[in-house]
Enzyme design. Structure first.
Site, PDB file in Angstrom:
ATOM      1  N   THR A  24      27.921  -8.707  92.797  1.00  0.00           N
ATOM      2  CA  THR A  24      26.722  -7.885  92.894  1.00  0.00           C
ATOM      3  C   THR A  24      25.844  -8.320  91.739  1.00  0.00           C
ATOM      4  O   THR A  24      26.267  -9.100  90.895  1.00  0.00           O
ATOM      5  CB  THR A  24      27.136  -6.397  92.800  1.00  0.00           C
ATOM      6  N   ASP A  66      33.409  -1.945 102.994  1.00  0.00           N
ATOM      7  CA  ASP A  66      33.264  -0.804 102.084  1.00  0.00           C
ATOM      8  C   ASP A  66      33.428   0.529 102.807  1.00  0.00           C
ATOM      9  O   ASP A  66      33.492   1.578 102.164  1.00  0.00           O
ATOM     10  CB  ASP A  66      31.901  -0.846 101.384  1.00  0.00           C
ATOM     11  N   GLY A  78      30.076  -5.137  89.348  1.00  0.00           N
ATOM     12  CA  GLY A  78      31.453  -4.980  88.915  1.00  0.00           C
ATOM     13  C   GLY A  78      32.327  -4.130  89.802  1.00  0.00           C
ATOM     14  O   GLY A  78      33.333  -3.608  89.345  1.00  0.00           O
TER      15      GLY A  78
END
Length: 580
Positions: free
Chosen positions: A373, A415, A464
């Protein structure tokens, strides 16, 4: 959930009062220029180029985001999504622009099962079924038209130029491609981009993306319709469906960004403005910091301070699992979870002399997002601010580029809780609040954040994965301890996410004495080098924190770019300071 946990939760409901939206103190002066920190020097430079053309922080945010989409396909891109946290200095308004990807209608949980009912990991992370409908291009249009000063074609010009003319491949890009090349080279559209020279990208060579330049030109010239309808949309749908996926043109055309009210709370002398659901970050930050407000952390020795911070992390991540998801689809008890009274109740469960085993906080594991990201932070000479975090999820996303678009699609579908109770790519699980549904947005850890005290304004964020939240937490604690922007970006990092019940840490985060003390308190640690003892160990470095600060006392701007990332850049220029 245990009867005891329910009792604590509902007892807190009796004491929760509505949170008032605290007005931040207005700075006494305007900044002496602009500050930008991003993960790539070309993106930072593009932001300043846009400011010199007469743009504001919001135009610069579009420019920086678009260039990162070109030069960091490992981390983000037009085929992904992101969150834009914006502050308008003239009105004092903060707004959260949600450009998270959405689930295609065909992507039901059943699609991710094998013939025998198992979980199809490859389908969840690679290729057409891994991708949600992208949101980042719509964010460019919305931010430029609603908050910017410049036409979209001006803000996108640097990205178009760099996509067309190319940029030098850096080490992380080349290494990342080698890690994902088996998947990348499954798809003809991806091979046409990444093997255009006849071989895999090599460090130092110039990497050009003419199809992506064309897509950006259509977006610049036609706005939303340049990506979500017409030529590009048709190629996206055809490319996904040719590989066995099921997208429709109607789904693309129906995508919308959402403006949401940010999460706001108070920590010591700081007003914090941060990300609401479908980010889990803002609620978790509110919980952790309000739990920690019961102690003067600077007065504590390091083992006790780390112990209390880790215990706050444990409790926030436990609640993240059960309560958080897309607020358009599930009822998120945000007022309760961000209440100081609820935080006080959680604080009372912490034993300062002993770690709380996670299994005593009843529950299962939690979904998270990968580390690939990116984040950038901006303050302009008018005092406008932008904190933006964007992603394609895993390294190079799904690996799929629909032919003729140059757009590398995300793999954000992983996700979601695609099979409840089954670990995702990172060994963690999710539940009903984060189950996929047509048009639903998957839970995220991205946490762009503003801080303001009587003497300082700060913009920060990082990539992260689930560690985003705890890295932003440690950044906030660093600023509260008096560190400057560069020192905060370099802080060593540690993380506790409830399940698995372990504190992870970077190299050098703990001295041997601190590690020994934490173990004596009952914590399990996973440190770099543990692999030698038969464990999995922890990553040596995490994240890529980018932060800018405006010191109100001496009216000075400063930036901090994470030293873990050699191609990042934080800079300050006097743009606009004398033009008022």
């Amino acid at each position: 959930m245990s009867r005891k946990s329910l009792a604590v939760l509902f007892a807190c409901l009796l004491f929760v009062a509505p949170l008032s939206a605290r007005e931040s103190a207005k700075p006494s002066a305007q900044p002496p220029g602009a500050a930008i920190a991003s993960a790539h020097a070309l993106a930072t430079d593009a932001g300043f180029e846009t400011l010199r053309a007469g743009g504001n922080a919001f135009d610069a945010a579009v420019a920086v985001s678009a260039v990162l989409s070109v030069v960091e396909p490992i981390s983000s891109g037009l085929g992904g999504g992101g969150f834009f946290l914006l502050h308008d200095a003239k009105t004092g308004k903060d707004v959260f622009v949600d450009a998270r990807e959405m689930a295609p209608a065909a992507a039901t949980q059943e699609r991710y099962l094998t013939a025998d009912g198992g979980f199809d990991r490859d389908r969840a992370v690679n290729g057409p079924w891994a991708a949600g409908i992208p949101g980042l291009p719509a964010a460019f249009v919305h931010v430029a038209e609603t908050y910017g000063k410049l036409p979209l074609r001006t803000s996108l010009a640097p990205a178009i130029r760099i996509a067309r003319d190319g940029f030098p491949v850096y080490a992380r890009f080349a290494r990342g491609y080698q890690q994902r090349r088996e998947v990348m080279e499954r798809y003809p559209g991806t091979r046409a981009v990444y093997l255009a020279s006849g071989a895999a990208p090599k460090e130092g060579e110039v990497f050009r993306q003419p199809d992506l330049a064309r897509t950006l030109e259509l977006l610049a010239g036609h706005g939303f319709d340049g990506f979500y309808r017409g030529e590009v949309a048709a190629k996206l749908v055809a490319g996904v469906n040719a590989e066995g996926g099921q997208w429709t043109g109607e789904e693309l055309a129906a995508y919308t960004v959402k403006e949401r009210e940010p999460v706001r709370f108070r920590y010591r002398d700081w007003d914090i403005v941060t990300a609401p659901p479908p980010s889990s970050g803002g609620i978790a930050l509110a919980q952790m910091l309000q739990i920690l407000s019961g102690w003067d952390l600077q007065e504590l020795d390091e083992p006790l301070r780390v112990h209390l911070v880790a215990e706050s992390m444990r409790r926030a991540f436990r609640d993240r699992t059960f309560y958080l998801g897309d607020p358009d689809f599930v009822k998120v008890p945000q007022r309760l979870l961000t209440s100081p009274d609820y935080a006080a109740g959680l604080r009372a469960t912490i034993n300062p002399s002993r770690a709380t085993p996670s299994d005593l906080l009843s529950g299962e594991q939690t979904p998270l997002e990968d580390e690939e990201t990116t984040h950038f932070s901006i303050i302009d000479a008018e005092g406008n601010r932008a904190a933006v975090t964007q992603t394609v999820n895993l390294l190079f996303g799904s690996g799929l580029v629909p032919p003729g678009t140059g757009v590398l699609l995300n793999n954000e579908m992983d996700d979601f809780a695609l099979k409840p109770g089954t670990p995702n790519a990172f060994g963690v699980m999710g539940y009903d609040a984060n189950a996929p549904a047509p048009g639903k947005r998957m839970l995220s850890s991205m946490t762009p954040t503003f801080m303001q005290s009587p003497g300082k304004v700060v913009v920060l964020g990082t990539p992260g994965g689930s560690r985003i939240i705890t890295m932003v937490l440690l950044g906030i604690l660093g600023f509260d301890a008096g560190l400057d922007a560069q020192a905060v970006s370099a802080l060593p990092r540690y993380h506790q996410q409830w399940m698995p019940d372990v504190i992870e840490a970077e190299s050098g985060a703990f001295t041997p004495q601190v590690a020994q003390s934490l173990r004596a308190l009952g914590h399990s640690l996973k440190l770099p080098g543990d692999e030698a003892a038969g464990g999995r160990g922890s990553s040596h470095v995490w994240g890529n924190l980018q932060t800018v600060e405006w010191d109100l006392a001496d009216n000075a701007l400063h930036g901090g770019s994470d030293p873990r990332n050699p191609v990042g850049k934080a800079a300050v220029e006097a743009i606009g300071a004398t033009a008022r």
